[in-house]
Design a protein around this motif. Structure first.
Motif, PDB file in Angstrom:
ATOM      1  N   LYS A 179       0.834  -1.204   0.000  1.00  0.00           N
ATOM      2  CA  LYS A 179       0.000   0.000   0.000  1.00  0.00           C
ATOM      3  C   LYS A 179       0.876   1.264   0.000  1.00  0.00           C
ATOM      4  CE  LYS A 179      -3.607   2.311   2.619  1.00  0.00           C
ATOM      5  NZ  LYS A 179      -4.071   2.560   3.973  1.00  0.00           N
ATOM      6  N   GLY A 180       1.890   1.242   0.877  1.00  0.00           N
ATOM      7  CA  GLY A 180       2.785   2.404   0.971  1.00  0.00           C
ATOM      8  C   GLY A 180       3.538   2.643  -0.328  1.00  0.00           C
ATOM      9  N   TRP A 230       2.612   1.668  -3.325  1.00  0.00           N
ATOM     10  CA  TRP A 230       1.642   2.097  -4.342  1.00  0.00           C
ATOM     11  C   TRP A 230       1.347   3.594  -4.198  1.00  0.00           C
ATOM     12  CZ3 TRP A 230      -0.765   1.141  -8.728  1.00  0.00           C
ATOM     13  CH2 TRP A 230      -1.957   1.797  -9.015  1.00  0.00           C
ATOM     14  N   GLN A 231       1.102   4.048  -2.953  1.00  0.00           N
ATOM     15  CA  GLN A 231       0.776   5.461  -2.738  1.00  0.00           C
ATOM     16  C   GLN A 231       1.932   6.357  -3.160  1.00  0.00           C
ATOM     17  OE1 GLN A 231      -0.313   5.385   1.394  1.00  0.00           O
ATOM     18  NE2 GLN A 231      -2.493   5.238   0.937  1.00  0.00           N
ATOM     19  N   GLN A 232       3.150   5.939  -2.807  1.00  0.00           N
ATOM     20  CA  GLN A 232       4.314   6.747  -3.168  1.00  0.00           C
ATOM     21  C   GLN A 232       4.463   6.838  -4.684  1.00  0.00           C
ATOM     22  OE1 GLN A 232       8.275   5.025  -3.115  1.00  0.00           O
ATOM     23  NE2 GLN A 232       8.964   6.638  -1.729  1.00  0.00           N
ATOM     24  N   LEU A 258       2.272   6.268  -7.023  1.00  0.00           N
ATOM     25  CA  LEU A 258       1.146   6.936  -7.675  1.00  0.00           C
ATOM     26  C   LEU A 258       1.333   8.453  -7.597  1.00  0.00           C
ATOM     27  CD1 LEU A 258      -1.544   6.546  -9.093  1.00  0.00           C
ATOM     28  CD2 LEU A 258      -2.661   6.553  -6.872  1.00  0.00           C
ATOM     29  N   ARG A 259       1.839   8.910  -6.466  1.00  0.00           N
ATOM     30  CA  ARG A 259       2.082  10.359  -6.324  1.00  0.00           C
ATOM     31  C   ARG A 259       3.182  10.793  -7.300  1.00  0.00           C
ATOM     32  NH1 ARG A 259       5.274  13.859  -3.591  1.00  0.00           N
ATOM     33  NH2 ARG A 259       6.513  12.226  -2.590  1.00  0.00           N
ATOM     34  N   THR A 298       0.668   2.265 -12.075  1.00  0.00           N
ATOM     35  CA  THR A 298       0.562   3.628 -11.522  1.00  0.00           C
ATOM     36  C   THR A 298       0.260   4.634 -12.629  1.00  0.00           C
ATOM     37  OG1 THR A 298       2.962   3.828 -11.630  1.00  0.00           O
ATOM     38  CG2 THR A 298       2.034   3.301  -9.495  1.00  0.00           C
ATOM     39  N   ARG A 333      -6.058  10.920 -12.941  1.00  0.00           N
ATOM     40  CA  ARG A 333      -5.950  11.733 -11.718  1.00  0.00           C
ATOM     41  C   ARG A 333      -5.333  13.089 -12.005  1.00  0.00           C
ATOM     42  NH1 ARG A 333      -5.279   9.268  -6.286  1.00  0.00           N
ATOM     43  NH2 ARG A 333      -3.500  10.642  -6.046  1.00  0.00           N
ATOM     44  N   ASN A 345       1.505  14.020   2.962  1.00  0.00           N
ATOM     45  CA  ASN A 345       0.848  12.814   3.465  1.00  0.00           C
ATOM     46  C   ASN A 345       1.903  12.074   4.285  1.00  0.00           C
ATOM     47  OD1 ASN A 345       2.508  12.084   1.427  1.00  0.00           O
ATOM     48  ND2 ASN A 345       1.012  10.880   0.292  1.00  0.00           N
ATOM     49  N   PRO A 385       4.087   9.183   4.746  1.00  0.00           N
ATOM     50  CA  PRO A 385       4.504   8.013   3.979  1.00  0.00           C
ATOM     51  C   PRO A 385       4.782   6.817   4.873  1.00  0.00           C
ATOM     52  CG  PRO A 385       6.319   9.560   4.164  1.00  0.00           C
ATOM     53  CD  PRO A 385       5.154  10.179   4.869  1.00  0.00           C
ATOM     54  N   ASP A 386       4.727   5.636   4.252  1.00  0.00           N
ATOM     55  CA  ASP A 386       5.124   4.414   4.947  1.00  0.00           C
ATOM     56  C   ASP A 386       6.652   4.410   4.993  1.00  0.00           C
ATOM     57  OD1 ASP A 386       5.705   1.841   5.709  1.00  0.00           O
ATOM     58  OD2 ASP A 386       5.169   0.972   3.769  1.00  0.00           O
TER      59      ASP A 386
END
Lengths: 427, 164
Positions: free
Chosen positions: A274-275, A277-279, A281-282, A399, A406, A419, A421-422
């Motif tokens: 998840k972490g 992916w979020q990184q 994607l940003r 991504t 987006r 945000n 981050p992990d």
């Protein structure tokens, strides 16, 4: 072997295969050229054992550098970060810690550090403003003409600042980015990113420097000439990836942006899917934002040396959609009888597969050879790495697919905020 | 107050290698992922593995690769790929060398004028004397407006209450 053929499916099939394959070789050739032209240790050092680090050359003068560390809820890591910064061997620096509206104990820790060390200064933002505003505010609050910006959870090698400052002897240089190395190697994802930063990020940055322009500085560690930042209006507060944006702005204004592999900075990488992916994607959304921003007619001529970088990025976006179409058709083919022109019978099979497998091996091998001098512990992580270029391209595909809509739908004036981050498994 | 300085030897190692702290789910998921990618990577090598297997019976390898012309495809693929890689890589290296030669000893750019408080004041709508003062202070509290521009700066006193 894939051929471009005549139908759209044949074209996309061939493009999906050839684009990453030949880009990998371009990166490898560019990185090897960079090594021999700019990075290879001087003759006097080559006979020494590999674990003896090369020292930065002396400078004619040592202008003041302010190390800016924007912090948002960094109570866990900030003291370690400052401890490493204080150990820097560059003789003339101060540290400016920016507490950007943290809700944890960051504020108290920063105040304590400011009372402990004469060369530590603190700015408290009344409210959270985002990294770009924090960096810009800090830039105005120092008289230093050189700024080194690092993330609050990154440990800067004591020699790194000296290595980066060497580049500013050239008046054309506006920014220098360091070499991020992953600290946390407890999980598969951590170990993979150790290899990624050398076999993908390191190779690409070296190859782009061989060309003469780079896509982005690493936001986690980069030094700037203040005059260059002033020239481009500092950091944009509405960009998701302020580092990509400022790199483009500087280069469009003909400032040189350099990469210094000897300036190591130890970073924390996400260790959950998840972490990660979020990184990513940003990063991906931010990259597309910058591409859209710079795809403007008034920029075209002044940015002509950025065209290949822009083209390469656009091609990677096209590739993500192209391989998705091919993969979906291939999967559908297992359940439904598709017309012949839409049928994908083989997916990376035959000698194409051998070529891809060999390329992964070569790419990892070359990056190992280039980087082993800086990170001698990385060798054992390469066992996990041979297939990683494949995983990297897959992650990049997913991504990008999500990032394009987006970026298109994002309010262009919306402020980019922090945000959390992990940061992986902490002992 | 302590002063900064090289304290190299006192720094702890930056590396974190604690696989024992992974959760069982993480361990299982990452193990499965590793297995899947290794399997896929070996799948890519199947033709070569097949070739090696054939080579164990040399007659068959000779039949498929030489008599039936299997080597034509291998040579064609390797030759074409090498040519493309050579062209791409060659173009990059020629471009790099051209630029090194062209800009050697021909630096027309200056590093730009130092950025003064007056320049900052002009661009950010602040009093240059105030900017100069802020640049010398150790602790500041800064407020921003909706657009992220500095709206108010307060110099914090040295008398800090630290409760950590």
């Amino acid at each position: 072997m894939s051929d471009f053929g005549t139908s759209p499916v044949e074209f996309f099939s061939a493009y999906s295969y050839y684009y990453p394959l030949f880009m990998a070789y371009l990166w490898m050739i560019g990185a090897v050229f960079y090594y021999f032209r700019y990075e290879r240790p001087p003759k006097s050092h080559r006979d020494l054992p590999r674990d003896v680090p090369e020292t930065p050359p002396p400078l004619p003068e040592y202008p003041l550098v302010t190390i800016i560390v924007p912090c948002h809820n960094e109570g866990r890591d900030i003291e370690d970060t400052v401890e490493y910064l204080l150990a820097s061997t560059y003789p003339n620096f101060d540290i400016l810690l920016v507490n950007d509206g943290s809700g944890d104990e960051t504020r108290d820790i920063l105040d304590k550090l400011a009372t402990q060390f004469a060369n530590v200064r603190v700015i408290h933002a009344a409210r959270n403003q985002g990294k770009a505003v924090a960096l810009t505010t800090a830039s105005l609050m120092t008289s230093a003409q050189y700024l080194c910006c690092i993330d609050a959870d990154a440990l800067l090698d004591p020699e790194a600042l000296s290595w980066m400052m060497v580049h500013f002897l050239n008046p054309r240089v506006g920014a220098v980015t360091g070499n991020p190395r992953v600290r946390n190697r407890s999980t598969l994802l951590g170990r993979l990113q150790v290899g990624e930063y050398s076999s993908i990020v390191g190779l690409i940055k070296r190859a782009q420097r061989t060309y003469g322009r780079i896509f982005t500085v690493s936001g986690v560690v980069a030094c700037f000439r203040k005059a260059a930042l002033h020239d481009v209006g500092y950091w944009s507060s509405d960009m998701l990836t302020e580092d990509i944006d400022v790199s483009w702005n500087l280069q469009i204004r003909h400032w040189d942006v350099r990469f210094e592999p000897k300036a190591q900075c130890w970073i924390l990488a996400p260790e959950t899917l998840k972490g990660l992916w979020q990184q990513r994607l940003r990063w991906s959304t931010g990259g597309i934002q910058v591409m859209m921003k710079n795809w403007r007619i008034e920029h075209l001529w002044s940015a002509r040396r950025m065209w290949p970088v822009l083209l390469e990025y656009a091609m990677s976006v096209l590739w993500a959609y192209s391989i998705t179409v091919i993969a979906v058709l291939w999967l559908i083919g297992f359940f439904i009888e598709l017309p012949p022109e839409y049928r994908i019978t083989r997916f990376l099979s035959g000698w194409n597969g051998v070529m891809v497998g060999t390329t992964c091996l070569l790419q990892v091998g070359i990056s190992l050879a280039l980087d082993s001098r800086y990170d001698q512990g990385s060798l054992k992580t390469f066992y996990w790495m041979i297939w990683y270029p494949l995983a990297y391209w897959m992650l990049s595909m997913f991504t990008t697919i999500v990032a394009v809509p987006r970026a298109l739908l994002r309010d262009t004036k919306k402020r980019a905020r922090w945000n959390s981050p992990d940061r992986g498994i902490a002992p | 107050m302590e002063q900064s300085g090289p304290r190299h030897s006192t720094l702890k190692s930056p590396l974190i290698e604690r696989s024992d702290l992974q959760s069982p789910q993480q361990r299982t998921l990452y193990g499965a992922l590793t297995l899947a990618f290794w399997a896929f990577w070996f799948y890519l090598w199947l033709p070569l593995l097949a070739l090696l297997a054939w080579s164990l019976g040399l007659q068959q390898a000779f039949k498929y690769m030489v008599v039936l012309g299997g080597y034509h495809e291998v040579i064609r693929v390797i030759g074409l790929y090498s040519l493309i890689i050579l062209l791409l890589g060659g173009a990059l290296v020629v471009w790099a060398v051209y630029n090194i030669m062209r800009f050697r000893d021909d630096e027309r750019r200056t590093g730009g004028l130092p950025v003064t408080p007056a320049m900052i004041g002009l661009d950010f709508g602040q009093d240059p004397l105030a900017v100069e003062r802020w640049q010398g202070e150790q602790r500041l509290r800064v407020s921003h407006d909706q657009g992220g521009k500095i709206s108010h700066v307060e110099v914090l006193s040295d008398d800090v209450h630290v409760d950590v």
